[in-house]
Write an enzyme that holds these catalytic residues in place. Sequence first.
Site, PDB file in Angstrom:
ATOM      1  N   THR A 289     -19.821  32.480   5.771  1.00 55.14           N
ATOM      2  CA  THR A 289     -18.763  31.641   6.348  1.00 55.14           C
ATOM      3  C   THR A 289     -17.653  31.468   5.308  1.00 55.14           C
ATOM      4  O   THR A 289     -17.837  31.795   4.136  1.00 55.14           O
ATOM      5  CB  THR A 289     -19.305  30.261   6.791  1.00 55.14           C
ATOM      6  OG1 THR A 289     -19.756  29.530   5.658  1.00 55.14           O
ATOM      7  CG2 THR A 289     -20.461  30.418   7.768  1.00 55.14           C
TER       8      THR A 289
ATOM      9  N   VAL B 251     -17.217  37.971  -6.441  1.00 55.22           N
ATOM     10  CA  VAL B 251     -16.210  38.357  -7.439  1.00 55.22           C
ATOM     11  C   VAL B 251     -16.060  39.871  -7.419  1.00 55.22           C
ATOM     12  O   VAL B 251     -17.043  40.598  -7.552  1.00 55.22           O
ATOM     13  CB  VAL B 251     -16.608  37.912  -8.858  1.00 55.22           C
ATOM     14  CG1 VAL B 251     -15.519  38.273  -9.861  1.00 55.22           C
ATOM     15  CG2 VAL B 251     -16.900  36.426  -8.900  1.00 55.22           C
TER      16      VAL B 251
ATOM     17  N   GLY C 252      -1.826  40.941   6.261  1.00 60.86           N
ATOM     18  CA  GLY C 252      -3.084  40.218   6.427  1.00 60.86           C
ATOM     19  C   GLY C 252      -3.789  39.946   5.116  1.00 60.86           C
ATOM     20  O   GLY C 252      -4.992  39.677   5.083  1.00 60.86           O
TER      21      GLY C 252
ATOM     22  N   GLU D 280      -4.758  34.347   2.747  1.00 65.82           N
ATOM     23  CA  GLU D 280      -5.727  33.482   3.420  1.00 65.82           C
ATOM     24  C   GLU D 280      -5.011  32.560   4.402  1.00 65.82           C
ATOM     25  O   GLU D 280      -3.844  32.192   4.188  1.00 65.82           O
ATOM     26  CB  GLU D 280      -6.440  32.588   2.388  1.00 65.82           C
ATOM     27  CG  GLU D 280      -7.228  33.328   1.347  1.00 65.82           C
ATOM     28  CD  GLU D 280      -8.711  33.400   1.672  1.00 65.82           C
ATOM     29  OE1 GLU D 280      -9.112  33.002   2.791  1.00 65.82           O
ATOM     30  OE2 GLU D 280      -9.460  33.874   0.816  1.00 65.82           O
TER      31      GLU D 280
ATOM     32  N   ASP E 151      -8.593  30.430  -5.371  1.00 65.96           N
ATOM     33  CA  ASP E 151      -9.540  31.534  -5.220  1.00 65.96           C
ATOM     34  C   ASP E 151      -9.890  32.123  -6.589  1.00 65.96           C
ATOM     35  O   ASP E 151     -11.064  32.358  -6.898  1.00 65.96           O
ATOM     36  CB  ASP E 151      -8.923  32.617  -4.314  1.00 65.96           C
ATOM     37  CG  ASP E 151      -9.800  33.844  -4.206  1.00 65.96           C
ATOM     38  OD1 ASP E 151     -10.866  33.769  -3.578  1.00 65.96           O
ATOM     39  OD2 ASP E 151      -9.413  34.893  -4.777  1.00 65.96           O
TER      40      ASP E 151
ATOM     41  N   LYS F  55     -13.629  32.067  -8.628  1.00 69.00           N
ATOM     42  CA  LYS F  55     -14.269  33.246  -9.214  1.00 69.00           C
ATOM     43  C   LYS F  55     -14.495  33.051 -10.711  1.00 69.00           C
ATOM     44  O   LYS F  55     -15.504  33.498 -11.262  1.00 69.00           O
ATOM     45  CB  LYS F  55     -13.415  34.483  -8.936  1.00 69.00           C
ATOM     46  CG  LYS F  55     -13.423  34.860  -7.449  1.00 69.00           C
ATOM     47  CD  LYS F  55     -12.322  35.854  -7.122  1.00 69.00           C
ATOM     48  CE  LYS F  55     -12.384  36.276  -5.657  1.00 69.00           C
ATOM     49  NZ  LYS F  55     -11.166  36.998  -5.237  1.00 69.00           N
TER      50      LYS F  55
ATOM     51  N   GLY G 191     -12.452  43.673   0.891  1.00 71.93           N
ATOM     52  CA  GLY G 191     -12.628  44.673   1.926  1.00 71.93           C
ATOM     53  C   GLY G 191     -13.996  44.463   2.550  1.00 71.93           C
ATOM     54  O   GLY G 191     -14.978  44.227   1.851  1.00 71.93           O
TER      55      GLY G 191
END
Lengths: 335, 335
Positions: free
Chosen positions: A94, A150, A204, A207, A218, A222, A313
Amino acid sequence: MRVILCGFGVVGQSLVKLLESRADNLYSAFGLKPRIVGVVDSGGGVADTAGLDSSALVSAKKRGSVSAYAGGRPGMAGAELVEDTEADVLIETTSSNYKDAEPGMSHITAAMRRKMHVVSVNKGPLALAFPSLMELAKYNSVSLRFSGTVGGGTPILDYAKNSLRGERIESFRGILNGTTNYILTNMAGGMSFDAALGDARSRGYVEADESLDLDGLDAAAKLVILANWIMGMKVTMPDIKCTGIRDISESDIKRAASKKSAIKLVAVCDDDLYVAPQDVRVDDPLCVNGTLNGVSVVSEHSGTQTIIGRGAGGTETASSIIRDLIDIRRDMMRQ
Amino acid sequence: MRVILCGFGVVGQSLVKLLESRADNLYSAFGLKPRIVGVVDSGGGVADTAGLDSSALVSAKKRGSVSAYAGGRPGMAGAELVEDTEADVLIETTSSNYKDAEPGMSHITAAMRRKMHVVSVNKGPLALAFPSLMELAKYNSVSLRFSGTVGGGTPILDYAKNSLRGERIESFRGILNGTTNYILTNMAGGMSFDAALGDARSRGYVEADESLDLDGLDAAAKLVILANWIMGMKVTMPDIKCTGIRDISESDIKRAASKKSAIKLVAVCDDDLYVAPQDVRVDDPLCVNGTLNGVSVVSEHSGTQTIIGRGAGGTETASSIIRDLIDIRRDMMRQ
């Protein structure tokens, strides 16, 4: 190996497809035969101890939710699936949320209490509670793995931890967010911040909550994960000083270029822990462009080493989940 | 763990120093306690089952040869040391030679027949006979490890083999020779080939046999090792088509630069196996400068990943030997 999947977005769908297409190889080479016994998304869920069919899951999702699968239950929550299903592994995909890390946090803690191993590609719970989640995993004698958090498909975590065994890592710094790197690369090519952001949006890359990328959250999440995993620090998000890229001007970009450098959003772990825009020399291996991610590790005896790859990806991340499943199976066999 | 050392140049001396300075950590973290029971160099050797003293070895070497160590035997050959000494591991660090790989080849095969594990940083034997050496190791139930042969301290071999487990690697290409990369980088900066070669010589970067660097033999040897190890090919030096950098002109360099590329000596493993000068785009992560080495691996599901580090250096290579010893000890414990 019975598997529950929380979240069924790009990563979850890539995973079930990849597991199906690679089934023979995974079984023959690694003895890995995952059976998906439950899946939940925001619209509901479906469970079957006999195993769910990958194609039917994907086609149910196309109709809105996996709960459209035969026997599915609209409105079923992840917590419910975890509590009511017998499984060996929870895969948590999620979305990351750095306020309270829900619903991932509840899924993960409930699964570990029920003695399930956990693979999380959701960074939220790890960013907010890495040390205590590792303790909970230890207490329940389960594995908690997170290779996909990561570097996407690039096994940065694994590399730093295993390939350099016997070495003390002194510090590291990384370009950990592909979206901001893409924007900064375009700005170095002459675009304004707004144009570069617009371009990234149109592809795209950004976020839904843009702050996660632009304000460095983000990257900070990480950094928390790397600092805990590689350096053995016990830190969480509030320990990171974080500056994003919103204030980078075209003149900053030009000033950097005049010094044969480029401005990058760099996550640093040395005596300090922070995320901030920094000049990186263009001949530094870490100075990667576009959506690439990179991490440079300074080791005590093996010098500085840099690993570079695509940061995200669906297939890449799904592939990292499979690596984690292979490791979990190996751990299970040893017990 | 009783260790024999064949060759006592920069790497051998760095190793004994590093083993001494890291003794406590290696024992507490990995249970590794190597005892050096024999050392040989071109001037002779010395052996003592009680263990040899690191500082005394280095100071004997300063006087010309380890055979100057108390009780040393001038004129003693490596083969003799291997045959007459009881040990668990041979560390082979004599110079690489791509004609007959001697004396390293004899040291390694004799040691394996005597059931010693082998760590080789000597590329010659592996380049000329990788497949048969691996078979010999298997037949004698010993480990043959060689982390230091490619990438020096950068664990490229380990990375490709372990961090990408569960993934099929489709191809790779690498800049594997730091000396030619240094020369080409200087040429890109405006130097002539001769001036750049002179500069590299003056810094001690060029092998005594310059052909190993300039004609691509060193890169080809590393390509053989990578192709066998990562791709499971059974190839040796004669299978590599090899072109060096002697014919690169200043106009070639300029032509590449005009296309935002740089000429690099690239080792390629795809449908073909070769070493040759190639244009590499400057924004390709593989386009590293100076003495840096890099390898880009194309994996089936995790995209292209690049790992970059210093290709050589005594301490870095010594550090890779220690990694191999840690692995050998782990293998010994499992038996």
